[in-house]
Write a protein that holds these residues in place. Structure first.
Motif, mmCIF file in Angstrom:
data_model
loop_
_atom_site.group_PDB
_atom_site.id
_atom_site.type_symbol
_atom_site.label_atom_id
_atom_site.label_comp_id
_atom_site.label_asym_id
_atom_site.label_seq_id
_atom_site.Cartn_x
_atom_site.Cartn_y
_atom_site.Cartn_z
ATOM 1 N N VAL A 14 54.242 46.081 85.137
ATOM 2 C CA VAL A 14 55.525 46.778 85.268
ATOM 3 C C VAL A 14 56.658 45.914 84.716
ATOM 4 O O VAL A 14 57.556 46.419 84.044
ATOM 5 C CB VAL A 14 55.787 47.198 86.734
ATOM 6 C CG1 VAL A 14 57.177 47.792 86.889
ATOM 7 C CG2 VAL A 14 54.726 48.197 87.194
ATOM 8 N N SER A 15 56.597 44.618 84.952
ATOM 9 C CA SER A 15 57.601 43.711 84.379
ATOM 10 C C SER A 15 57.556 43.753 82.859
ATOM 11 O O SER A 15 58.603 43.734 82.198
ATOM 12 C CB SER A 15 57.375 42.280 84.878
ATOM 13 O OG SER A 15 57.579 42.216 86.272
ATOM 14 N N ASP A 16 56.355 43.841 82.295
ATOM 15 C CA ASP A 16 56.211 43.956 80.841
ATOM 16 C C ASP A 16 56.822 45.266 80.330
ATOM 17 O O ASP A 16 57.446 45.291 79.263
ATOM 18 C CB ASP A 16 54.738 43.873 80.426
ATOM 19 C CG ASP A 16 54.150 42.480 80.618
ATOM 20 O OD1 ASP A 16 54.910 41.508 80.844
ATOM 21 O OD2 ASP A 16 52.901 42.364 80.560
ATOM 22 N N LEU A 17 56.658 46.346 81.089
ATOM 23 C CA LEU A 17 57.267 47.626 80.696
ATOM 24 C C LEU A 17 58.787 47.515 80.686
ATOM 25 O O LEU A 17 59.448 48.032 79.777
ATOM 26 C CB LEU A 17 56.833 48.740 81.646
ATOM 27 C CG LEU A 17 55.367 49.154 81.607
ATOM 28 C CD1 LEU A 17 55.069 50.178 82.697
ATOM 29 C CD2 LEU A 17 54.989 49.698 80.246
ATOM 30 N N LEU A 18 59.337 46.838 81.686
ATOM 31 C CA LEU A 18 60.790 46.635 81.723
ATOM 32 C C LEU A 18 61.256 45.793 80.541
ATOM 33 O O LEU A 18 62.332 46.030 79.986
ATOM 34 C CB LEU A 18 61.201 45.984 83.045
ATOM 35 C CG LEU A 18 61.295 46.939 84.232
ATOM 36 C CD1 LEU A 18 61.372 46.169 85.543
ATOM 37 C CD2 LEU A 18 62.481 47.864 84.083
ATOM 38 N N GLN A 19 60.442 44.833 80.128
ATOM 39 C CA GLN A 19 60.781 43.997 78.972
ATOM 40 C C GLN A 19 60.801 44.833 77.696
ATOM 41 O O GLN A 19 61.710 44.710 76.872
ATOM 42 C CB GLN A 19 59.777 42.840 78.850
ATOM 43 C CG GLN A 19 60.087 41.872 77.738
ATOM 44 C CD GLN A 19 61.373 41.111 77.963
ATOM 45 O OE1 GLN A 19 61.795 40.908 79.091
ATOM 46 N NE2 GLN A 19 62.006 40.687 76.896
ATOM 47 N N VAL A 20 59.813 45.713 77.526
ATOM 48 C CA VAL A 20 59.780 46.606 76.355
ATOM 49 C C VAL A 20 61.012 47.509 76.365
ATOM 50 O O VAL A 20 61.653 47.725 75.332
ATOM 51 C CB VAL A 20 58.480 47.450 76.340
ATOM 52 C CG1 VAL A 20 58.558 48.574 75.313
ATOM 53 C CG2 VAL A 20 57.276 46.565 76.074
ATOM 54 N N ALA A 166 49.054 52.553 84.884
ATOM 55 C CA ALA A 166 48.315 52.835 83.645
ATOM 56 C C ALA A 166 48.938 54.013 82.897
ATOM 57 O O ALA A 166 49.076 53.985 81.670
ATOM 58 C CB ALA A 166 46.846 53.126 83.968
ATOM 59 N N HIS A 167 49.329 55.044 83.632
ATOM 60 C CA HIS A 167 49.967 56.212 83.025
ATOM 61 C C HIS A 167 51.268 55.811 82.337
ATOM 62 O O HIS A 167 51.567 56.266 81.222
ATOM 63 C CB HIS A 167 50.204 57.267 84.114
ATOM 64 C CG HIS A 167 50.747 58.551 83.610
ATOM 65 N ND1 HIS A 167 51.933 59.078 84.062
ATOM 66 C CD2 HIS A 167 50.281 59.436 82.685
ATOM 67 C CE1 HIS A 167 52.158 60.227 83.445
ATOM 68 N NE2 HIS A 167 51.182 60.472 82.606
ATOM 69 N N GLN A 168 52.021 54.935 82.970
ATOM 70 C CA GLN A 168 53.268 54.481 82.364
ATOM 71 C C GLN A 168 53.005 53.654 81.114
ATOM 72 O O GLN A 168 53.675 53.826 80.098
ATOM 73 C CB GLN A 168 54.077 53.692 83.388
ATOM 74 C CG GLN A 168 54.585 54.615 84.465
ATOM 75 C CD GLN A 168 55.521 53.944 85.400
ATOM 76 O OE1 GLN A 168 56.687 53.790 85.085
ATOM 77 N NE2 GLN A 168 55.013 53.553 86.551
ATOM 78 N N GLU A 169 52.028 52.765 81.179
ATOM 79 C CA GLU A 169 51.693 51.972 79.992
ATOM 80 C C GLU A 169 51.289 52.879 78.833
ATOM 81 O O GLU A 169 51.706 52.659 77.693
ATOM 82 C CB GLU A 169 50.553 51.005 80.300
ATOM 83 C CG GLU A 169 50.962 49.809 81.087
ATOM 84 C CD GLU A 169 49.833 48.816 81.232
ATOM 85 O OE1 GLU A 169 50.103 47.622 81.118
ATOM 86 O OE2 GLU A 169 48.678 49.239 81.470
#
Length: 194
Positions: A14-20, A166-169
């Protein structure tokens, strides 16, 4: 995998998603966020709005499930039911098979405000990180999270957390591909030279 290992992995994702979101998506102009390579494909905003719609259901459902006091050891191995495995397999980012989305979860043809969609997406990710921290003291093997499309079915808490992330990724990767297509289209577009 133990509960603590799963939760640490999901927090990182989730932190990686926020970074993207911060580095690749938020700095883009509205035209890039609304670009669709084909009429049937989704734009960046549509990908994120789809996730917002799921988060509006799953974040409160997870909060409710996590409010129940644990009845067993919270650092046990995380188990998975048939439904949990099937749900995860359908949405994991490595599964490139197209999935048909439910009509009310399909943002295609919606009028979307870029700032509102991005702000809501960020808020949902921050809420999810908070829920993951709360889950450190929960029984992740307890069934308690209804499935959005058929609420009589319930996922275990750990399965639901894994499914949501996973769905968010999957859809953030789809949004990244839409941005790449936008850039490629602009680079190959004929230019008027005066």
């Amino acid at each position: 995998m133990t509960s603590s290992e799963l939760l640490q992995q999901l927090c990182t994702q989730v932190s990686d998603l926020l970074q993207v979101l911060s580095t690749e998506i938020e700095p883009r102009a509205a035209a890039a966020l609304q670009f669709k390579a084909t009429p049937a494909s989704w734009s960046v905003l549509e990908c994120l709005e789809h996730l917002n719609r799921y988060s509006r259901f799953y974040n409160p459902a997870l909060r409710k499930a996590l409010a129940v006091k644990p009845s067993s050891a919270t650092h046990a191995e995380v188990g998975f039911s048939w439904l949990g495995r099937k749900s995860y397999e359908m949405v994991r980012p490595e599964n490139r098979k197209l999935q048909k989305t439910l009509k009310h979860m399909n943002p295609s043809q919606s009028a979307l405000n870029p700032k509102a969609v991005l702000t809501e997406f960020r808020q949902h990710q921050e809420t999810l990180l908070e829920l993951l921290r709360q889950a450190e003291n929960a029984d992740l093997n307890r069934k308690g999270v209804p499935v959005e499309f058929f609420r009589l079915l319930k996922l275990r808490v750990g399965e639901a957390l894994l499914f949501v992330v996973a769905h968010q990724e999957r859809h953030v990767q789809q949004a990244q591909r839409a941005l790449q297509q936008y850039v490629a289209q602009r680079e190959t577009a004929p230019r008027l030279v005066i």
